[in-house]
Design an enzyme around this catalytic site. Structure first.
Site, mmCIF file in Angstrom:
data_model
loop_
_atom_site.group_PDB
_atom_site.id
_atom_site.type_symbol
_atom_site.label_atom_id
_atom_site.label_comp_id
_atom_site.label_asym_id
_atom_site.label_seq_id
_atom_site.Cartn_x
_atom_site.Cartn_y
_atom_site.Cartn_z
ATOM 1 N N ASP A 58 -11.333 15.321 3.204
ATOM 2 C CA ASP A 58 -10.263 15.197 2.216
ATOM 3 C C ASP A 58 -8.910 15.412 2.888
ATOM 4 O O ASP A 58 -8.704 16.425 3.579
ATOM 5 C CB ASP A 58 -10.478 16.246 1.122
ATOM 6 C CG ASP A 58 -9.565 16.061 -0.074
ATOM 7 O OD1 ASP A 58 -8.557 15.340 0.040
ATOM 8 O OD2 ASP A 58 -9.864 16.660 -1.130
ATOM 9 N N THR A 121 4.042 1.869 -1.927
ATOM 10 C CA THR A 121 3.815 0.703 -2.793
ATOM 11 C C THR A 121 5.096 0.289 -3.489
ATOM 12 O O THR A 121 5.961 1.143 -3.770
ATOM 13 C CB THR A 121 2.756 1.033 -3.863
ATOM 14 O OG1 THR A 121 2.698 -0.012 -4.843
ATOM 15 C CG2 THR A 121 3.090 2.327 -4.591
ATOM 16 N N ASP A 122 5.208 -1.000 -3.795
ATOM 17 C CA ASP A 122 6.386 -1.475 -4.518
ATOM 18 C C ASP A 122 6.480 -0.900 -5.929
ATOM 19 O O ASP A 122 7.544 -0.930 -6.554
ATOM 20 C CB ASP A 122 6.431 -3.000 -4.566
ATOM 21 C CG ASP A 122 5.180 -3.639 -5.144
ATOM 22 O OD1 ASP A 122 4.261 -2.907 -5.579
ATOM 23 O OD2 ASP A 122 5.098 -4.885 -5.147
ATOM 24 N N GLU A 123 5.396 -0.341 -6.435
ATOM 25 C CA GLU A 123 5.414 0.202 -7.795
ATOM 26 C C GLU A 123 6.333 1.410 -7.929
ATOM 27 O O GLU A 123 6.686 1.800 -9.045
ATOM 28 C CB GLU A 123 3.996 0.532 -8.254
ATOM 29 C CG GLU A 123 3.110 -0.699 -8.327
ATOM 30 C CD GLU A 123 1.768 -0.431 -8.979
ATOM 31 O OE1 GLU A 123 1.734 0.289 -9.994
ATOM 32 O OE2 GLU A 123 0.759 -0.952 -8.477
ATOM 33 N N TYR A 148 0.246 6.789 -11.376
ATOM 34 C CA TYR A 148 0.012 6.389 -9.992
ATOM 35 C C TYR A 148 1.317 6.221 -9.231
ATOM 36 O O TYR A 148 1.530 6.826 -8.167
ATOM 37 C CB TYR A 148 -0.794 5.093 -9.942
ATOM 38 C CG TYR A 148 -0.690 4.375 -8.624
ATOM 39 C CD1 TYR A 148 -1.044 5.008 -7.431
ATOM 40 C CD2 TYR A 148 -0.221 3.059 -8.548
ATOM 41 C CE1 TYR A 148 -0.938 4.360 -6.213
ATOM 42 C CE2 TYR A 148 -0.117 2.406 -7.332
ATOM 43 C CZ TYR A 148 -0.468 3.059 -6.167
ATOM 44 O OH TYR A 148 -0.357 2.412 -4.957
ATOM 45 N N ALA A 150 4.277 7.262 -9.925
ATOM 46 C CA ALA A 150 5.039 8.500 -9.845
ATOM 47 C C ALA A 150 4.518 9.386 -8.708
ATOM 48 O O ALA A 150 5.300 10.013 -7.979
ATOM 49 C CB ALA A 150 4.974 9.253 -11.168
ATOM 50 N N LYS A 152 3.044 8.327 -5.982
ATOM 51 C CA LYS A 152 3.434 7.707 -4.715
ATOM 52 C C LYS A 152 4.934 7.904 -4.450
ATOM 53 O O LYS A 152 5.340 8.138 -3.308
ATOM 54 C CB LYS A 152 3.089 6.221 -4.723
ATOM 55 C CG LYS A 152 1.595 5.928 -4.641
ATOM 56 C CD LYS A 152 0.992 6.395 -3.320
ATOM 57 C CE LYS A 152 1.427 5.531 -2.154
ATOM 58 N NZ LYS A 152 0.746 5.932 -0.885
ATOM 59 N N ASN A 178 -1.726 -6.381 -2.279
ATOM 60 C CA ASN A 178 -2.578 -6.954 -1.237
ATOM 61 C C ASN A 178 -3.783 -7.664 -1.837
ATOM 62 O O ASN A 178 -4.267 -7.302 -2.919
ATOM 63 C CB ASN A 178 -3.091 -5.848 -0.312
ATOM 64 C CG ASN A 178 -2.066 -5.360 0.688
ATOM 65 O OD1 ASN A 178 -2.345 -5.245 1.878
ATOM 66 N ND2 ASN A 178 -0.861 -5.053 0.228
ATOM 67 N N ARG A 212 3.398 -10.462 -9.753
ATOM 68 C CA ARG A 212 3.216 -9.616 -8.580
ATOM 69 C C ARG A 212 3.565 -10.430 -7.336
ATOM 70 O O ARG A 212 3.445 -11.648 -7.319
ATOM 71 C CB ARG A 212 1.777 -9.091 -8.485
ATOM 72 C CG ARG A 212 1.344 -8.270 -9.717
ATOM 73 C CD ARG A 212 2.148 -6.994 -9.804
ATOM 74 N NE ARG A 212 1.800 -6.161 -10.956
ATOM 75 C CZ ARG A 212 2.509 -6.090 -12.074
ATOM 76 N NH1 ARG A 212 3.611 -6.836 -12.221
ATOM 77 N NH2 ARG A 212 2.151 -5.277 -13.036
ATOM 78 N N ARG A 271 -2.469 -3.169 -20.544
ATOM 79 C CA ARG A 271 -2.416 -1.798 -20.052
ATOM 80 C C ARG A 271 -1.170 -1.113 -20.605
ATOM 81 O O ARG A 271 -0.082 -1.709 -20.622
ATOM 82 C CB ARG A 271 -2.371 -1.818 -18.529
ATOM 83 C CG ARG A 271 -2.125 -0.472 -17.889
ATOM 84 C CD ARG A 271 -1.786 -0.621 -16.423
ATOM 85 N NE ARG A 271 -2.870 -1.188 -15.658
ATOM 86 C CZ ARG A 271 -2.714 -1.889 -14.539
ATOM 87 N NH1 ARG A 271 -1.490 -2.133 -14.077
ATOM 88 N NH2 ARG A 271 -3.757 -2.356 -13.892
#
Length: 332
Positions: A58, A121-123, A148, A150, A152, A178, A212, A271
């Site tokens: 981990d 990530t671009d998010e 997710y 947030a 990152k 990707n 995307r 979503r």
């Protein structure tokens, strides 16, 4: 860099990067991976055993991370929980892996003075309106909109703070979506491909117009290696291949490539908080480091990806039933 530690190296993007390093450098690679359901040790099969080893552990465990970082000349941090739907069900693993894991790794890198590259990530930038001509750059503000993204974005902030406060030799890359071999069937492209391969209709959220910026994972791997080798310390590099397409367009392309009616798409419940459009401007990466994507024909690369999934049904089919049951429970 003779010894590279890759966290998350048995995952989709991580294993692609490990294979790229093995093919294009002489470096020895240690993969640290927790082997969650999204990981696949099979993706590392066939690589030279004297150069690539897998350590199961981990990234949030200092006792595991510290000695591995101490052995390395450079670390590429790809370990992350990354599936938005799972984050909406239970954000806790995302906070632990993406934030605590990044903090744990940063502290080990600080102790040992090792070069670090962090993959984001671009998010983290949030989203753009469908009719907005703008694209995200390295200077765009971070406006994450999901658990997710947030987590990152928080990891990105940690890396930048450790660079400024402690002088870490680190870079960050921000990638678009990707696609390619070895991607888990819970993700959009492999889910639609495998639905079509099993004779069903591909499914898109809501109206399917969510855009995307698609990049083949091999192009992403080449970009990460270029940044690791030649990127300026402390800098962020956007990684995109000018591949903007809506989810509906991708599903229709899969149907066309399978010889089916492109209109045979099922629309399912959207979503919550679903971002509308991502788009990236990779001019800095191209001009500073000379990187260019090798996959210029999206449908040709998508066709190759479909052939790969058709040839590897024994890998994805055991995972497929549980994925579809989870989606069905959400009405998707």
């Amino acid at each position: 860099m003779e010894r590279v530690l890759v966290t998350g190296g048995a995952g989709f993007v991580g294993s692609s990067f490990v294979r790229h390093v093995a093919a294009h450098t002489d470096a020895a690679v240690t993969v640290l991976d927790k082997l969650t359901p999204a990981a696949s040790p099979e993706s590392l099969a066939g690589l030279p055993e004297d150069r690539v080893r897998l350590v199961v552990g981990d990234v949030a465990d200092p006792a595991v991370v510290d000695p591995l970082v101490g052995e390395a000349d450079a670390v590429v941090h790809l370990a992350a929980e990354s599936h938005n739907d799972n984050a909406l069900e239970d954000p806790a693993p995302f906070v632990n892996t993406n934030l605590v894991g990044t903090f744990t790794l940063l502290e080990a890198v600080r102790r040992h003075g090792v070069r670090l590259h962090h993959v984001s990530t671009d998010e983290v930038y949030g989203d753009l309106d469908l009719d907005d001509p703008a694209r995200f750059t390295e200077e765009s503000a971070l406006r994450p909109s999901s658990p997710y993204s947030a987590s990152k974005a928080g990891a990105d902030h940690l890396v930048r703070a450790w660079v400024r406060s402690f002088g870490l030799r680190a870079t960050i890359s921000v990638s678009s979506n990707n696609y390619g071999p070895w991607q888990h069937v819970e993700k959009f492209v492999p889910r639609q491909i495998t639905e079509v391969l099993e004779g069903r209709r591909p499914r898109v959220y809501g109206d399917g117009r969510h855009v995307r910026d698609w990049i083949h994972t091999e192009d992403h791997s080449a970009a990460v290696l270029a940044i690791l080798e030649r990127g300026r310390i402390g800098e962020t590099y956007v990684v995109g291949a000018d591949g903007e397409r809506s989810n509906l367009e991708v599903a229709q392309a899969i149907l066309r490539l399978a010889g089916r009616d492109p209109a045979d798409v099922e629309h399912v419940a959207d979503r919550p908080g679903h971002d509308r459009r991502y788009a990236l401007d990779a001019a800095k990466l191209r001009t500073e480091l000379g990187w260019e994507p090798g996959y210029h024909d999206f449908e040709m690369a998508l066709a190759d990806t479909m052939h790969w999934y058709a040839d590897h049904a024994d890998w994805w089919r055991p995972r497929k039933a549980a994925v579809e049951a989870a989606y069905a429970a959400r009405g998707q």
